[in-house]
Design a protein around this motif. Structure first.
Motif, PDB file in Angstrom:
ATOM      1  N   ALA A 161       0.820  -1.213   0.000  1.00 41.99           N
ATOM      2  CA  ALA A 161       0.000   0.000   0.000  1.00 41.99           C
ATOM      3  C   ALA A 161       0.850   1.256   0.000  1.00 41.99           C
ATOM      4  N   LEU A 251     -10.507  -6.488  -2.175  1.00 44.95           N
ATOM      5  CA  LEU A 251      -9.448  -5.477  -2.255  1.00 44.95           C
ATOM      6  C   LEU A 251      -8.569  -5.718  -3.472  1.00 44.95           C
ATOM      7  N   VAL A 252      -8.231  -4.628  -4.142  1.00 43.22           N
ATOM      8  CA  VAL A 252      -7.295  -4.699  -5.257  1.00 43.22           C
ATOM      9  C   VAL A 252      -6.257  -3.619  -5.017  1.00 43.22           C
ATOM     10  N   VAL A 253      -5.042  -4.026  -4.673  1.00 41.72           N
ATOM     11  CA  VAL A 253      -4.029  -3.031  -4.349  1.00 41.72           C
ATOM     12  C   VAL A 253      -2.912  -3.128  -5.370  1.00 41.72           C
ATOM     13  N   GLY A 255      -3.005  -3.024  -8.478  1.00 39.83           N
ATOM     14  CA  GLY A 255      -3.343  -3.901  -9.584  1.00 39.83           C
ATOM     15  C   GLY A 255      -3.488  -5.373  -9.216  1.00 39.83           C
ATOM     16  N   PRO A 257      -5.397  -8.309  -7.153  1.00 34.78           N
ATOM     17  CA  PRO A 257      -6.513  -8.696  -6.278  1.00 34.78           C
ATOM     18  C   PRO A 257      -5.967  -9.445  -5.060  1.00 34.78           C
TER      19      PRO A 257
END
Ligand code: HEM
Ligand SMILES: [Cu+2]
Ligand SMILES: [Cu+2]
Lengths: 583, 278
Positions: A161, A251-253, A255, A257
């Motif tokens: 993140a 959640l997709v962080v 790019g 999943p």
């Protein structure tokens, strides 16, 4: 007490179980951490004041944080996060709460030491460990934690993140868990000592406000902190063991999943603020207690409304446990919950107002001496009032919709846990320095320090309230792409300049402190002509504090200008024949 | 004991300066504050929020001024005495003062909330979107906002994580869903008609973001896993900036959007333009 054998330097000054040494250890550790936190604040203000400038010197010093001389945004939020964490948990908590708490509680209740001296020593070493662990996070890959001192997941939970959510965030969580363990140990000690070790005659209603404030703060800490330990452990599980306590599905962080399922980021916020809100009172109550005792010594009259002040402290303590949701008005929690938290938060302003106005009323009719501890106490009173007014805006859910997460909040909490506690800490340092070290600090430099601290401090954080009103969000690396904030650029630069004055004044303090340690005027036992028990013994007090017999207490701590005697004050140990007993 | 001459110290400069310091904080604080306000209002419920803030400004401003002037006065007076003039107030007086303060704060703080604040709060949160409301979905992610209109059918089509692609399809719209065919997806620019209720459906793909429109007095956190909605009425045409108000990573500060409040005709033509560019 037999002092037959000398325990030696190491046992006496380093691995000591004497509450006074431990208190001083906490204070010195906290001051060093405060210096670190202050330097981080300078980095923040440099960036906000001159967002497009290039700093070759800073690049040389911190090549990772300042690639080609420009501050990296990820470094900026790490610095903000660590500034907040260090100031709240490692500066104010250590100096004011644990440091002066340790030093003053046994002395002022009339005990030879804390109830559990060994536990006390252990709590200091845990505290030092947690500070060292926290500092280590600056050195790891990705840098220090960057999710804010509130560490909201998912930002704090997912390594990809933000760079600081790599190892840095894990270290942050571990350090916090150690910190809470340490704080729990010292809290237990404070509560046990005040409950069971008071000298004969020292009833609860004769305790100085300082002790009352430490008492309530310690109870709050014991009740409120453990949930964050649990939360920190759960977050570590989410980070390293693939659990989903705080992480929902979908959640997709960056790019990618992620496969978390069923958790809620909101749960963290509840657990954090269940600690976080009482924590702010843990920090501020001791400052208010200390001010309540310093002011009478410099007006030569009793504090106004002692009993009601005690009741107010208790009421604030109770209410502070049930208002945490006012930090989450716009989080998406139920609007009904928001209404409850608004009404509860507004209740807390009642005892706070009583306490604050009573402090102002204590100034009335006195014979005032404006020594340095008094000046800082006056500053604390002013900031407490002003910060409380900001609290009225923020505790009001309707106004908070606009003000939440803007600089208004930053201004508010700097007045409160930044300002009241800082001014209270300085008041305490100047007031008890002679007792701790047997020498006095230099008054002239003390006053210079006061003028260089309070006025700039007030201007900076008062101004930030209005920047927040204009909608300037907090934790922003720069504002220069926002048209509606164009007008704030000049103000931001000016505030940064004022902060430099503020910082410069702290060097006056450092020099004064170090110089006075070795070269200050030797201090008598009671240089301020104050009433509490620590002033009846030598400066510095001997090991065991009171010698073989505990002091007998005959009166409250506010016997200044006692009735029908020509005396200026009567110490708590003065018998009924020396002066009439007020309480 | 009343103050007599011999209980006064000769004039000295320091107390005057210290008193002035506290007094001028009160005075200049209020003067400074009077000139400051939030960005120019552009929504209907925002008027209620502004009333709340005005009320608080006036009440706290008055207390702020009184408090600091009282401190200044006590500092001046007290520094000139050689003997105290009052020792203890009677317990009755102390109690009465506390009760008076309690009542004052109950009226000012709780009263303000109950009379002005909560009605606005309720109206805002309980607002049902009326049939003529414009619905728009805003999806936050590091570090931009995807904006989606449901198109003519008024319904949002299906999305799928597997289809997400930050460059061509950030929200993973499944164009094979018949409902999705007319969905209009765009970045960072939101168009809404003036004086009509807007319903904003918020989602986040990754971090907590916060949908903050300073001029419209709207702020709503977007917590992943939750789908909060806000309903409000823009009252002024213009382009208003959208800022993210919850730390979401290193680009938090540049997660900027634009909220265009336009006439009905312009709104229709903008949507047509966007639809043609899908
Ligand atoms: C008059 C009583 C007070 C009221 C009504 C009040 C209200 C509030 C509210 C509602 C917030 C949340 C604002 C937001 O995030 O939108 C807040 C934030 C804060 N308050 Fe207070 N407060 C009061 C006193 C204090 C005191 C005594 C302290 C500290 C000793 C304090 C320290 C803080 C801190 C640290 C924050 C910021 C937390 C963050 O990082 O988000 N407040 N206050
Ligand atoms: Cu709070
Ligand atoms: Cu953000």
């Amino acid at each position: 007490m037999s002092e037959a054998h000398d325990p030696g330097f190491v046992r006496r000054y380093i691995f000591s179980t004497d509450h006074k040494i431990i208190g001083i250890q906490y204070i010195l550790t906290g001051l060093v951490m405060g210096l670190v936190g202050g330097l981080l604040a300078v980095l923040i203000r440099i960036q906000l004041g001159w967002p497009t400038a290039q700093w070759e010197l800073l690049e040389t010093l911190m090549p990772r944080g300042y690639p080609s001389g420009f501050m990296a945004p990820e470094f900026y939020i790490s610095v903000v996060t660590m500034h907040g964490t260090i100031m709240v948990f490692f500066f104010i908590s250590y100096v004011l709460v644990s440091g002066f708490g340790n030093y003053l509680v046994p002395l002022q209740v009339g005990a030879k030491d804390m109830a559990y001296p060994l536990l006390n020593m252990l709590s200091y070493w845990f505290a030092l460990l947690s500070a060292v662990v926290m500092m280590a996070s600056f050195l790891v890959e990705g840098g220090a934690a960057a999710a804010g001192w509130t560490a909201y997941p998912p930002l704090s939970a997912i390594a990809s993140a933000v760079p600081g959510s790599g190892l840095g965030q894990s270290i942050w969580l571990v350090s916090m868990a150690i910190f809470i363990a340490s704080f729990t140990m010292s809290g237990l000690n404070v509560v046990a000592t005040i409950f069971t070790m008071r000298a004969p005659g020292m009833t609860m209603m004769r305790l100085p406000l300082t002790i009352w404030s430490y008492f309530i703060a310690a109870i709050l800490g014991l009740l409120a902190f453990p949930p964050l330990t649990a939360a920190a452990v759960l977050l570590l599980f989410d980070r390293h063991l693939g659990t989903s306590f705080f992480l929902p599905s979908g959640l997709v962080v960056a790019g990618q999943p992620l496969s978390f399922q069923g958790g809620s980021p909101l749960l963290w916020q509840h657990l954090f603020w269940f600690l976080g809100h009482p924590e702010v009172y843990v920090l501020i109550l001791p400052a208010l207690g200390i001010v309540g005792d310093v002011v009478p010594a410099f007006t030569r009259k009793p504090v106004f409304g002692y009993r009601l002040n005690v009741y107010s402290l208790i009421a604030v303590g109770v209410l502070s446990m049930v208002v945490w949701g006012h930090h989450m008005f716009v989080s998406g929690m139920s609007p009904f919950t928001g209404e409850y938290f608004t009404l509860a938060t507004m209740l807390i302003t009642i005892p706070m107002t009583v306490y604050g106005v009573n402090l102002v009323a204590s100034l009335f009719g006195g014979r005032m001496r404006l020594a340095t501890p008094m000046l800082f106490s006056l500053a604390a009173v002013a900031l407490f009032g002003s910060g409380g007014f900001g609290g009225l805006f923020l505790g009001n859910a309707t106004a908070d919709m606009q003000l939440h997460d803007t600089y208004f909040v930053v201004g508010h909490f700097h007045f409160m846990i930044g300002g009241v506690t800082l001014m209270g800490t300085f008041a305490a340092l100047y007031f008890w320095f002679p007792k701790m070290f047997g020498r006095s600090m230099h008054e002239g430099f003390g006053k210079l320090h006061f003028w260089g601290t309070f006025a700039p401090f007030f201007m900076v954080f008062f101004g930030q309230h209005f920047l927040g009103l204009q909608g300037m969000p907090r934790r922003y690396y720069a504002f220069n792409t926002y048209e509606y904030l164009e007008g704030t650029a000049g103000q931001n630069t000016m505030l940064s300049v004022i902060v430099m004055v503020l910082v410069a004044a702290q060097f006056v303090f450092m020099v004064n402190f170090l110089w006075s340690l070795f070269k200050g005027q030797p201090a008598e036992a009671n240089p301020w002509a104050a009433t509490t028990l620590e002033w009846t013994v030598a400066s510095p007090p001997p090991h065991g504090n009171f010698g073989d017999t505990l002091p007998a207490v005959h009166r409250w701590a506010y016997e200044y200008s006692p009735e029908s005697t020509g005396e200026d004050f009567a110490p708590q140990t003065a018998g009924p024949n020396d002066a009439p007993i007020t309480a | 004991m009343s103050e007599t001459r011999d209980t006064r110290l000769p004039f000295s400069l320091e107390p005057v300066l210290v008193g002035l310091l506290f007094g001028s904080i009160g005075l200049f604080g209020v003067i400074y504050g009077i000139g400051e306000w939030a960005p120019e209002l552009a929504s209907r419920h925002g008027a209620g929020i502004d009333t709340m803030m005005t009320y608080l400004m006036v009440t706290t401003g008055a207390m702020f001024l009184t408090g600091h002037l009282a401190m200044a006065l006590f500092i001046w007076q007290g520094s000139r005495r050689t003997r105290i003039s009052h020792r203890l107030a009677s317990p009755r007086f102390e109690k009465r003062l506390s009760i008076a303060l309690g009542v004052l704060m109950a009226v000012v703080a709780e009263g303000g909330v109950v009379a002005i604040g909560l009605p606005v709060w309720n109206e805002y949160f309980m607002a049902e979107a009326p049939p003529d409301a414009v619905t728009v979905e805003v999806v936050g992610q590091q570090f931009f906002w995807s904006v989606r209109y449901p198109g003519a059918d008024g319904e949002f089509g299906a999305t799928d994580i597997q289809l997400m692609d930050d460059v061509v399809n950030p929200i993973g719209l499944d164009r094979s869903d018949p409902v999705a065919v007319d969905d209009i997806v765009w970045l960072n620019e939101i168009y809404v008609p003036v004086n009509r209720p807007v319903r904003v459906v918020l989602r986040s793909k990754d971090m907590i973001h916060s949908f903050f429109l300073p001029h419209l007095r709207v702020k709503q956190d977007v917590i992943p896993g939750m789908v909060p909605e806000v309903v409000f009425v823009p009252t002024r045409e213009g382009t208003f900036e959208l800022a993210c108000a919850e730390l979401c990573g290193l680009g938090h500060y540049r997660m900027q959007g634009f909220f265009h409040v336009v006439s009905d005709a312009e709104f229709t033509s903008q949507l047509e333009r966007l639809a043609s560019e899908q």
